[in-house]
Every structure is written in C-alpha cells, then in structure tokens.
Write an enzyme that holds these catalytic residues in place. Structure first.
Site, PDB file in Angstrom:
ATOM      1  N   ASP A  62       0.326  -1.184  -0.245  1.00  0.00           N
ATOM      2  CA  ASP A  62       0.217  -0.073  -0.017  1.00  0.00           C
ATOM      3  C   ASP A  62       0.890   1.169   0.093  1.00  0.00           C
ATOM      4  OD1 ASP A  62       0.903  -0.011   2.460  1.00  0.00           O
ATOM      5  OD2 ASP A  62      -0.582  -0.066   3.002  1.00  0.00           O
ATOM      6  N   GLY A  63       2.270   1.111   0.175  1.00  0.00           N
ATOM      7  CA  GLY A  63       3.132   2.211  -0.344  1.00  0.00           C
ATOM      8  C   GLY A  63       3.849   2.646   0.929  1.00  0.00           C
ATOM      9  N   GLN A 121      12.596  26.784  -1.417  1.00  0.00           N
ATOM     10  CA  GLN A 121      11.615  27.724  -0.815  1.00  0.00           C
ATOM     11  C   GLN A 121      11.789  28.431   0.481  1.00  0.00           C
ATOM     12  OE1 GLN A 121       8.326  27.475  -3.141  1.00  0.00           O
ATOM     13  NE2 GLN A 121       7.848  29.182  -1.777  1.00  0.00           N
ATOM     14  N   ASP A 194      24.041  33.172 -12.504  1.00  0.00           N
ATOM     15  CA  ASP A 194      22.933  34.004 -11.297  1.00  0.00           C
ATOM     16  C   ASP A 194      23.622  34.625 -10.400  1.00  0.00           C
ATOM     17  OD1 ASP A 194      23.175  31.928  -9.946  1.00  0.00           O
ATOM     18  OD2 ASP A 194      21.155  31.084 -10.679  1.00  0.00           O
ATOM     19  N   LYS A 217      19.766  36.387 -14.248  1.00  0.00           N
ATOM     20  CA  LYS A 217      18.469  35.166 -14.543  1.00  0.00           C
ATOM     21  C   LYS A 217      17.501  35.935 -13.481  1.00  0.00           C
ATOM     22  CE  LYS A 217      18.169  31.480 -12.688  1.00  0.00           C
ATOM     23  NZ  LYS A 217      19.262  29.595 -12.000  1.00  0.00           N
ATOM     24  N   ARG A 219      13.879  33.860 -13.515  1.00  0.00           N
ATOM     25  CA  ARG A 219      13.646  32.915 -13.209  1.00  0.00           C
ATOM     26  C   ARG A 219      11.625  32.816 -13.936  1.00  0.00           C
ATOM     27  NH1 ARG A 219      13.623  27.236 -13.460  1.00  0.00           N
ATOM     28  NH2 ARG A 219      15.883  27.370 -13.037  1.00  0.00           N
TER      29      ARG A 219
HETATM   30  C1  R5P Z   1      19.205  28.736  -8.158  1.00  0.00           C
HETATM   31  O1  R5P Z   1      18.726  29.191  -7.947  1.00  0.00           O
HETATM   32  C2  R5P Z   1      20.285  27.679  -8.080  1.00  0.00           C
HETATM   33  O2  R5P Z   1      21.286  28.379  -8.174  1.00  0.00           O
HETATM   34  C3  R5P Z   1      20.221  27.067  -9.198  1.00  0.00           C
HETATM   35  O3  R5P Z   1      20.920  27.440 -10.380  1.00  0.00           O
HETATM   36  C4  R5P Z   1      19.308  26.264 -10.318  1.00  0.00           C
HETATM   37  O4  R5P Z   1      18.775  25.165  -8.573  1.00  0.00           O
HETATM   38  C5  R5P Z   1      19.163  25.033 -11.594  1.00  0.00           C
HETATM   39  O5  R5P Z   1      17.808  25.052 -11.603  1.00  0.00           O
HETATM   40  P1  R5P Z   1      17.352  24.515 -12.501  1.00  0.00           P
HETATM   41  O6  R5P Z   1      18.403  23.045 -13.618  1.00  0.00           O
HETATM   42  O7  R5P Z   1      16.496  23.818 -12.151  1.00  0.00           O
HETATM   43  O8  R5P Z   1      17.366  25.575 -13.883  1.00  0.00           O
END
Ligand code: R5P
Length: 320
Positions: A62-63, A121, A194, A217, A219
């Site tokens: 069942d996991g 997070q 980044d 960078k 996201r």
């Molecule tokens: C940024 O927050 C981290 O330093 C990495 O650049 C990031 O986790 C890379 O994630 P992904 O390979 O999904 O672009």
C-alpha cells in the site's frame, strides 16, 4: 582524462558543535548508508574506523514503509548517510529510521546529508504558499541531533541556524572543484549563471587564480529562465567553465550554454555541486554540446568526478 580526485578542505562552522565525548573511545560510530548511497558511507566508515550499521527498509504493497534496524544501537553514536535529493520519497522513512534508532537507545543521531533539500522555497513568494524550507528544517531538527552538509542553497537565509535548531556544519566543495579544474582545464574562465551562484563561482575562481563573471537570470517558470550574459569579450582564448550549486531541470545551464555558443565561445565545461538532474536534464545537457558535465559526489550520479568524502570525514572526525 577526467578522474575522481580527493583532498582535505576548508570547513565553515555554522553553530558551536556539541562535543560527543568518548564517541571514538567508548564506541565506534556506526554508519548507516541510505539505500543507494553505500559508496560515500563506506568511505566515511573506512576513514573514521567506524562500524557498518544495517537496516532494512521496504515498502508495503500500500506504499507505507516497513523499517527495521538490524544493528545494536544502545548508547551508540549513529550516523545516517543520506543525501536528500528526491526528498519526498525519503522523508517519511528517514524520520521513522531516526525515531526507531532513538527508541533502540542510540545516544546521538547525526545526519550526513551531502545534499540538503528544501532550501529554495525560502520565502512566501505568493499569498498562501508554504515556506517549506522551514517545515522541513523543523522535522529534521526534531529527529536528529546534528547535521553535516555541503553547499546548502542559502539565498535569503544567511545560515542554516535561521531555520535548523540543531547544530549544523556546512562544508563547501569549492576547494575540490578548484583542484579538479586546475588539473583538467587550461586557461579557465568561470561563469556563474545568476547572482546566487556568485558565492560558489567567486570562491572557485579565487582558489583557481582565474577570472570569473556572473550572468543575470530571471526564472519565469520551473523549466524556463531568461538570461543575460556579462560582457566577457576580454577573455577570448579561455575555456568557459559554468559553475552552479544545483543542476536540476538543467535549463539554467542549457540557456547559458546556448548563449555562449551563439556568442562564439567554445563549448563550456558544466560543473555542478549537486547532480539532481530532474527528468532528462543530463541527456539534454549532453546533447546540447557541453564539453563535459562534472559534479561532486554529494548525490550519486554517473557525472560524479569530484570526491568530497575526505572533507566530510575530516569534519565528522573533528566532531565525534
Ligand atoms: C538557483 O536558484 C540555483 O542556484 C540553480 O541555478 C538552479 O537550482 C538550477 O536549476 P535548474 O537546473 O532547474 O535551472
């Protein structure tokens, strides 16, 4: 030829470490590898003259998890070597392991998690979100007595102490990466994708005596980033080396690589500390023309070329 290297390196103490007095004289530490992570655990066991700990973990149909510790733990120091990639699969059984070890009389439980998950997070970016880094830290702090990790993704938190209530020791793989690069790459120029990567790339570059720059960078989604390369024309004739802490979906490295190629640079060497490689990230990065993809052995993966076990065992032997 690319080979595994090993060397002793710098540690950074996040919080005063408790003295586990007598751990090496009264009892040898018992080292338990998480399934699939026996390689690193064996190296730690050998250099600490520790004993191999054994446990059984399997899933019921069942996991749910079945867990049984097979080694005598009464009054022993137990070290669980468990990198925390794919953490949702591991968290419940990891906590059951700790609760069982405690009930069986272990006097100290040390978690060696070369990759520590749930650090990205680190804020409530949108109304209603959970700040899961804090909840994860609280669970681990409740079940373990101490934590050892490598290059945790600290961005808005300055140290792990902001969320972990147990003593933690943080190592950086920068010295090992610098040694690898010095041995393998002529005229490297380091590039961080980044602002967050500055902390890793600047250290590696300083230790390698090579120049570095950092891109900008943004996201846009789990698998989408927008990136602007820095002005690096002055470095023609150098080999670009991308350095980041985590390679997860790989889109950060892929986009950097794509723009470098478009700007006429030679194929870069991609170096990540933690080889997460979600889905087909590794295959995609290889197909995109990276000159090499190299990671540290914090997460077991075929790209592991840089061994951090000596730093980990030095840190452990200092605290035991
Ligand atoms: C940024 O927050 C981290 O330093 C990495 O650049 C990031 O986790 C890379 O994630 P992904 O390979 O999904 O672009």
């Amino acid at each position: 030829m690319i080979g595994v290297i090993s060397c002793k390196k710098a540690l950074c103490l996040a919080r005063p470490w408790p003295q586990f007095r007598g751990a090496m004289t009264e009892d040898k530490p018992m080292i338990f590898p998480w399934p699939g992570q026996e390689g690193l655990a064996l190296r730690l066991q050998a250099s600490l003259s520790g004993e191999a700990g054994r446990f059984e973990w399997r899933r019921f149909p069942d996991g749910e998890s079945y867990l049984r510790i097979l080694s005598e733990l009464k009054d022993r120091t137990a070290i669980l070597c468990a990198s925390l990639d794919r953490p949702d699969d591991k968290l419940a059984p990891l906590l059951w392991w700790a609760a069982t070890a405690r009930e069986l009389g272990a006097k100290k439980l040390v978690l060696v998690a070369p990759y520590l998950a749930y650090l990205r997070q680190d804020a409530r970016f949108q109304e209603g979100e959970g700040v899961t880094s804090r909840y994860f830290a609280k669970l681990l702090s409740t079940h373990f007595d101490a934590l050892l990790t490598v290059d945790p993704h600290l961005h808005r938190y300055r140290t792990l102490d902001e969320i972990y209530t147990i003593p933690s020791r943080v190592l950086t793989a920068a010295p090992e990466i610098a040694i690898w690069v010095r041995g393998e790459i002529e005229r490297p120029v380091f590039l961080g994708p980044d602002a967050e990567s500055d902390q890793w790339v600047s250290r590696v570059a300083a230790l390698s005596g090579a120049p570095y720059a950092v891109a900008e960078k943004r996201r846009l989604g789990d698998r989408q980033v927008e990136l602007r390369l820095p002005q690096v024309e002055a470095w023609s004739g150098f080999t670009p080396v991308l350095v980041d802490d985590i390679i997860s979906t790989g889109v950060t490295m892929l986009e950097t690589l794509r723009q470098l190629k478009a700007a006429g640079w030679p194929a870069p060497v991609c170096v990540g500390v933690h080889a997460i490689f979600a889905g087909r990230a590794y295959e995609d990065l290889s197909a995109a023309g990276a000159a090499a993809i190299v990671t540290c052995n914090t997460v077991p993966h075929p790209s592991n070329r840089i061994d951090i076990s000596e730093s980990l065992s030095t840190a452990l032997s200092e605290i035991l």
